[in-house]
Enzyme design. Sequence first.
Site, PDB file in Angstrom:
ATOM      1  N   ASP A 446     -15.982 -29.324  30.004  1.00  0.00           N
ATOM      2  CA  ASP A 446     -16.003 -30.043  31.280  1.00  0.00           C
ATOM      3  C   ASP A 446     -14.594 -30.050  31.872  1.00  0.00           C
ATOM      4  O   ASP A 446     -13.611 -29.735  31.191  1.00  0.00           O
ATOM      5  CB  ASP A 446     -16.488 -31.478  31.019  1.00  0.00           C
ATOM      6  CG  ASP A 446     -16.966 -32.174  32.282  1.00  0.00           C
ATOM      7  OD1 ASP A 446     -17.135 -31.502  33.315  1.00  0.00           O
ATOM      8  OD2 ASP A 446     -17.174 -33.400  32.232  1.00  0.00           O
ATOM      9  N   GLU A 449     -11.934 -26.692  35.753  1.00  0.00           N
ATOM     10  CA  GLU A 449     -11.667 -25.851  36.935  1.00  0.00           C
ATOM     11  C   GLU A 449     -10.216 -25.340  37.017  1.00  0.00           C
ATOM     12  O   GLU A 449     -10.046 -24.267  37.623  1.00  0.00           O
ATOM     13  CB  GLU A 449     -12.016 -26.632  38.216  1.00  0.00           C
ATOM     14  CG  GLU A 449     -13.498 -26.863  38.407  1.00  0.00           C
ATOM     15  CD  GLU A 449     -14.107 -27.844  37.394  1.00  0.00           C
ATOM     16  OE1 GLU A 449     -15.266 -27.659  37.022  1.00  0.00           O
ATOM     17  OE2 GLU A 449     -13.392 -28.779  36.966  1.00  0.00           O
ATOM     18  N   ASP A 525     -22.121 -32.267  38.700  1.00  0.00           N
ATOM     19  CA  ASP A 525     -22.530 -33.609  39.134  1.00  0.00           C
ATOM     20  C   ASP A 525     -23.423 -33.571  40.373  1.00  0.00           C
ATOM     21  O   ASP A 525     -23.053 -34.053  41.452  1.00  0.00           O
ATOM     22  CB  ASP A 525     -21.291 -34.465  39.409  1.00  0.00           C
ATOM     23  CG  ASP A 525     -20.402 -34.580  38.179  1.00  0.00           C
ATOM     24  OD1 ASP A 525     -20.870 -34.249  37.082  1.00  0.00           O
ATOM     25  OD2 ASP A 525     -19.245 -35.005  38.331  1.00  0.00           O
TER      26      ASP A 525
END
Length: 785
Positions: A446, A449, A525
């Site tokens: 997670d 990025e 999300d």
Amino acid sequence: MSGMNGRDLVRAVKDIGTERGRRAWRSAWRHRRSDAVGLPRRGAERARVPGLLTGTEARPGGGVLRFARSELLVRVMVGGAVFWSWDGAGPTPSYAVVGTGPEPDPRAVLEPDTGGGWRVVSERVTVAVSRHGALEVRTPGGTVLRREAPPRWWEPVDPRMGAARWLQRSEVPADARFFGLGGRAAGPRLRDGAYRLWNTDPKGGFGPGADPLYLTMPVQLVVADAGTHLVFHDNSWDGRVVLREGEEGAGSGADRPGASELRMEGGPLRCWVLVGTPARVLQGWSGLTGAAAVPPEWALGYQHARWGFGSAEEVRRVVAGYASRGLALSAVHLDIDHYDGHRVFTVDEERFPDLPGLSRELGELGVRLVSIVDPAVKAGDGVHASGLTVGAGGAFVRDARGGEVRGEVWPGECAYPDFTDPAVREWWGGLYEERLAQGFAGFWHDMNEPVSFAPFGDTTLPRSARHALDGAGGDHREGHNVYALGMARAGWEGLVRLRPAERPFLFSRSGWAGMQRYGGTWSGDVESSWEGLRASLALVLGLGLCGVPYSGPDVGGFGGSPSPELYVRWLQLGSYLPLFRTHSAIWAGRREPWEFGPEVAEQARAVMAERERLRPYFVTLAHLARRTGAPYVRPVWWGTPEERRLRDCEDAFLLGDALLVAPVLECGADRRAVRLPRGRWYDTATGAAYEGPGQILLDAPQGRIPVLARAGAVLPVRAASGDGVELEVWAPARGRTGGGVVIRDPGPGFGAGEVERYTVRWLGDAVVVEDEAGNPVEGVTVRGL
């Protein structure tokens, strides 16, 4: 505060009231100062185009065409893939392409074309180049699939001022449809608009209008009457794609071709094109960028995640809830709250006093534990200290002056491992030993990025941050989009070293072309709304067409509290997608089926039981994805891309060859229209047969969604006894035959699995199933009679 928009300002004012917000402010200012010092300023630029053709040189697979101000390499590879590049860029080094890439086709020849141009002719494709540097990809029959205008560069007058920006304009047939570009909420068909190539955490729940998202890649799949082609610009820099669908002229009017415009902020101008049927194109793409990882068999079952489990007791309570209601559960995922102070590779011993014991306890119920893993490492902790000893300069990303880049993430002030450095990947992969010792069987990456909280500007590392880029050296402008790909590689290779007899289970929020080699992804999300439900399907379909077959959404959405109806519809959709997982935020509503009342709990039981029954089919699809590149979840036009009405169908999908799934995506709907591909299809709920192509209307009460089986299909399903696999066959139309392949789970290792091929045919008034040797197969359930 240049570069701050209204949304940034609201975020900034809101954040300043918390300690984390104040730290994020300081971090954002540090990043801005870092870029002011470390990024070359764009001074005067000069535009350049190739100019006129001045000469050619034949080479294996094609040749080099020299223009007044540039040179173009064109090469057709064995298997028909086309590679072309400007200004000397080669196919490697590449983060997407496996090894050195395919070999040039020795039979492809460079020869003169009309109008002073040249062409490379091969068995499957012809590439024509005009004397000005325009390029056409044509079928062997001469039909143009794609036309590239001569590119344009903007180069700094002072070469020390950084990389050249460039623009490539392309045209496709007027009837073409665009797909791909990674995970796009507004897909799968990409309408007119601009799409950014910069992996981004959209912050909070996203819906169809949000772009970009976590996982972008410069991969387009274009479907037209003339044929299907995939185009990949192998460049990891920030970029923007502007698409415009074409329009066919009415009456005697002229066609307006579809158009694609790609602007990149730097990096090489090099491109791969694959042509053929969708199946052939995806097989070629898989060969070019690597075969998809096969998840362990258990990871094809239902999984429950939550940010905010809070304690081992809460995990036990939830698992017991599934067990007592007879609901099949494969895994429980622990989010950042199980860490000690949110620090990666630690455990909060107070709330989870014996994780290995909990893992063993759950294992006896057939439930695995999956751990979140974030890349950011808290400055000053044990993992950080261990990283400082890696290589000559430590494991972490540094700024242009050599200082460690720090950002603000869940644990506080953090450093970021440089996953583009092989030594760092090896170190990071070794850290998973701690996770395995805690009893974890799988991993979700997670925040990669990567994210650095910021009240204004880009919520990532400074663009001037330095990366090793596997020896090439460069900054975050080039390293950003491949950061998560390097993290996935580090985790995968580490797990394979630590547990060579087991294939890892790993999926990642962010990534880039080729990430399927190391596992899959999920939606991130997605908002808890009907629009979020629709976006969930768009993401899975689009990612599959980019070569990432294993993905799925947060069932119910991430941040809200879905209504019972929305939850059931999402659960129904999720049960036919590869990654079947509920997940929610710490502030969001519960996701256990029984929390929505007894009626929903019963409907959920039927959904989960059917997923369990179909799990052997998902195993087959996983192995086929590895072998052929075909995604588990396919657009309904997959086998017949020439059927235009199917090209525009975005609310249904094929699951493998055998099933057509038509989820309910609208509030209050209890019927829905379904567009069928050609052939006979059976409603699996009623057994009614329908003939395609055409549109039908089917009942879809809240307890079920329409699922149709193709006539003649062979489905491996879990035996009614719960033990072993049996075959379910749908009768072919009279006078027709059917068939299919089955690949059984070869165990936890890397075995390829035996391919079993079956034929289905009528023999008098009976349907018989035969194996490859022509022997009849016993114990088959035949449906549709």
